[in-house]
Design an enzyme around this catalytic site. Structure first.
Site, short mmCIF file in Angstrom:
data_model
loop_
_atom_site.label_atom_id
_atom_site.label_comp_id
_atom_site.label_asym_id
_atom_site.label_seq_id
_atom_site.Cartn_x
_atom_site.Cartn_y
_atom_site.Cartn_z
N GLY A 19 -55.88 27.42 -11.48
CA GLY A 19 -55.05 27.32 -10.31
C GLY A 19 -55.85 27.64 -9.31
O GLY A 19 -56.38 28.34 -9.25
N ALA A 20 -55.75 26.71 -8.16
CA ALA A 20 -56.46 26.69 -6.90
C ALA A 20 -56.61 28.19 -6.16
O ALA A 20 -57.64 28.52 -5.90
CB ALA A 20 -56.16 25.81 -5.81
N ARG A 61 -66.00 24.09 -10.25
CA ARG A 61 -64.69 23.05 -10.09
C ARG A 61 -64.68 22.40 -8.91
O ARG A 61 -64.51 22.93 -7.54
CB ARG A 61 -63.37 23.82 -10.12
CG ARG A 61 -63.16 24.46 -11.75
CD ARG A 61 -61.75 24.52 -12.15
NE ARG A 61 -61.36 23.30 -12.42
CZ ARG A 61 -59.77 23.15 -12.99
NH1 ARG A 61 -59.18 24.30 -12.84
NH2 ARG A 61 -59.32 22.16 -13.15
N CYS A 129 -47.34 21.36 -14.30
CA CYS A 129 -48.51 22.48 -14.55
C CYS A 129 -48.04 23.70 -14.24
O CYS A 129 -47.12 24.38 -14.30
CB CYS A 129 -49.46 21.64 -13.57
SG CYS A 129 -51.26 22.46 -14.04
N ASP A 198 -54.03 21.23 -5.09
CA ASP A 198 -55.66 21.76 -5.16
C ASP A 198 -56.26 21.14 -3.94
O ASP A 198 -56.76 22.07 -3.47
CB ASP A 198 -56.06 21.03 -6.43
CG ASP A 198 -55.72 21.64 -7.48
OD1 ASP A 198 -56.38 22.95 -8.03
OD2 ASP A 198 -54.69 21.27 -8.38
N ASN A 208 -53.23 17.13 -7.16
CA ASN A 208 -52.90 18.35 -7.80
C ASN A 208 -52.89 17.70 -9.28
O ASN A 208 -53.48 16.61 -9.49
CB ASN A 208 -51.23 18.48 -7.63
CG ASN A 208 -50.86 19.61 -8.31
OD1 ASN A 208 -51.27 20.54 -8.21
ND2 ASN A 208 -49.77 19.55 -8.99
N LYS A 209 -52.65 18.54 -10.25
CA LYS A 209 -52.96 18.18 -11.70
C LYS A 209 -52.62 16.91 -11.98
O LYS A 209 -51.53 16.28 -11.56
CB LYS A 209 -52.01 19.15 -12.55
CG LYS A 209 -52.03 19.20 -13.85
CD LYS A 209 -53.44 19.10 -14.54
CE LYS A 209 -54.21 20.33 -14.11
NZ LYS A 209 -55.63 20.36 -14.42
N LYS A 234 -55.69 24.53 1.73
CA LYS A 234 -56.21 23.80 0.64
C LYS A 234 -56.51 22.37 1.29
O LYS A 234 -56.93 21.42 0.44
CB LYS A 234 -54.88 23.44 -0.32
CG LYS A 234 -54.84 24.78 -1.26
CD LYS A 234 -53.90 24.73 -2.40
CE LYS A 234 -53.94 26.10 -3.01
NZ LYS A 234 -52.57 26.02 -3.75
C1 RUB Z 1 -53.67 23.84 -11.59
C2 RUB Z 1 -52.85 22.94 -10.90
C3 RUB Z 1 -52.09 23.85 -9.63
C4 RUB Z 1 -52.78 23.83 -8.27
C5 RUB Z 1 -51.94 24.82 -7.39
O1 RUB Z 1 -54.61 22.86 -12.29
O2 RUB Z 1 -53.06 21.80 -10.62
O3 RUB Z 1 -50.87 23.02 -9.32
O4 RUB Z 1 -54.12 24.49 -8.82
O5 RUB Z 1 -52.16 26.13 -7.90
P1 RUB Z 1 -55.78 23.68 -13.18
P2 RUB Z 1 -51.70 27.45 -7.19
O6 RUB Z 1 -54.86 24.37 -14.19
O7 RUB Z 1 -56.58 22.66 -13.94
O8 RUB Z 1 -56.61 24.70 -12.35
O9 RUB Z 1 -50.58 27.27 -6.58
O10 RUB Z 1 -51.97 28.68 -8.19
O11 RUB Z 1 -53.08 27.40 -5.98
#
Ligand code: RUB
Length: 308
Positions: A19-20, A61, A129, A198, A208-209, A234
């Site tokens: 997650g980002a 990443r 995701c 992301d 995003n995913k 972001k």
């Molecule tokens: C995770 C993903 C999340 C974003 C946002 O992909 O796509 O929707 O990163 O996450 P991966 P957050 O599992 O490949 O990192 O809201 O936690 O920043």
């Protein structure tokens, strides 16, 4: 500094941190910890260590502008400081990192309080995701007394949807897990779609995913509102200058570990959802149109257009 930074980069690469937001936090913590182990005698050497750390973490990443913005912010502060003592610069990194993380935490809370209002009592919300920003917002809605159900996709190939499902169950929210390809099947029962981000481009498109753009297509066809829940940071400033966001492509073994030889497997981690599919971006400044993102980021975080 190197070991701490390499360690963090490896955990990020292997999705042990996912997650980002969590990726950006892990990277900032690694820089802060790493600088405490610095061997640098002079500011030049310290800057070189920071620049090496940036290279290693950026490569962990590719589609993570929040991490890049965070690291650039810290390095920018050191570059612009008149301080030359390495001990003082280590302290500066610590202060800047700490305040960056605090502001990220404030944004998360603000996003949750804004987004919670969009969750209606008795509604069903679909997410894809695992986004910590989304799950935090849904937990907040539950704390605000809303009664709603969540549908989450499993999110092949590495099943981050299971993390979402567990978090939702732990929060006492009735949750259904579906395979990714069942999204259209369930879309007519759903009142709202919320996904994380992301990256957000200068045109207001959201990365995003993988699969998010198909969820958005299905939502549009079913006339179900589709919201992105994300911090402004972001935003990727490189997209203003014409660059496209690079989409990370991961190992084929995540898709099929013992695939027959000769088979081509492609495994992009993210895809692009165009702004016309997005009802709004729920961010720390409120619910905004994707069209206004560049202008708002420019007003709130002008520094991200200046640092490299
Ligand atoms: C995770 C993903 C999340 C974003 C946002 O992909 O796509 O929707 O990163 O996450 P991966 P957050 O599992 O490949 O990192 O809201 O936690 O920043």
């Amino acid at each position: 500094m190197h070991e701490t930074v390499y360690d963090a980069a490896e955990r990020i690469k292997q999705l042990k941190v996912q997650g980002a937001r969590n990726v950006a936090i892990a990277a900032i913590n690694a820089i802060e910890e790493g600088t405490k182990e610095s061997d640098a005698k002079h500011k030049d050497e310290f800057m070189k260590e920071l620049s090496d750390a940036k290279t290693v973490l950026f490569a962990s990443r590719e589609t993570e502008p929040l991490m890049r913005n965070a690291i650039r912010h810290v390095i920018h502060a050191v570059e612009n400081s008149d301080e030359t003592s390495v001990t003082e610069l280590v302290e500066l990194v610590s202060q800047v990192s700490g305040s960056f993380l605090e502001s990220l935490e404030r944004s998360k809370k603000k996003i949750a309080s804004v987004g919670s209002k969009r969750i209606s009592d008795g509604s069903k919300v679909l997410t894809h995701c695992h986004s910590s920003t989304v799950t935090n917002m849904l937990r907040r809605a539950k704390q605000d007394g809303k009664s709603f159900k969540v549908v989450c996709t499993e999110s092949r190939p590495v099943f981050q949807g299971r993390i979402t499902a567990k978090e939702m169950l732990d929060a006492g929210i009735e949750t259904t897990l579906i395979v990714d390809s069942a999204v259209r099947y369930f879309m007519n029962e759903v009142d709202l779609v919320v996904v994380g981000a992301d990256a957000i481009t200068s045109e207001g498109n959201v990365i995003n995913k993988i699969g998010t753009s198909m969820v958005a297509l299905a939502a549009k066809e079913a006339r179900t509102p589709f919201y992105v829940v994300s911090e402004l940071l972001k935003f990727d400033p490189a997209t203003v200058h014409g660059d496209y966001e690079t989409i990370e492509e991961r190992s084929p073994t995540e898709v099929w570990n013992d695939a027959p030889s000769g088979l081509t497997i492609r495994n992009p981690a993210f895809d692009v959802t165009r702004r016309e599919f997005i009802h709004g971006i729920i961010c720390e400044e409120g619910v905004i149109s994707p069209d206004s993102i560049s202008e708002l980021v420019n007003r709130k975080h002008p520094w991200i257009f200046e640092v490299t």
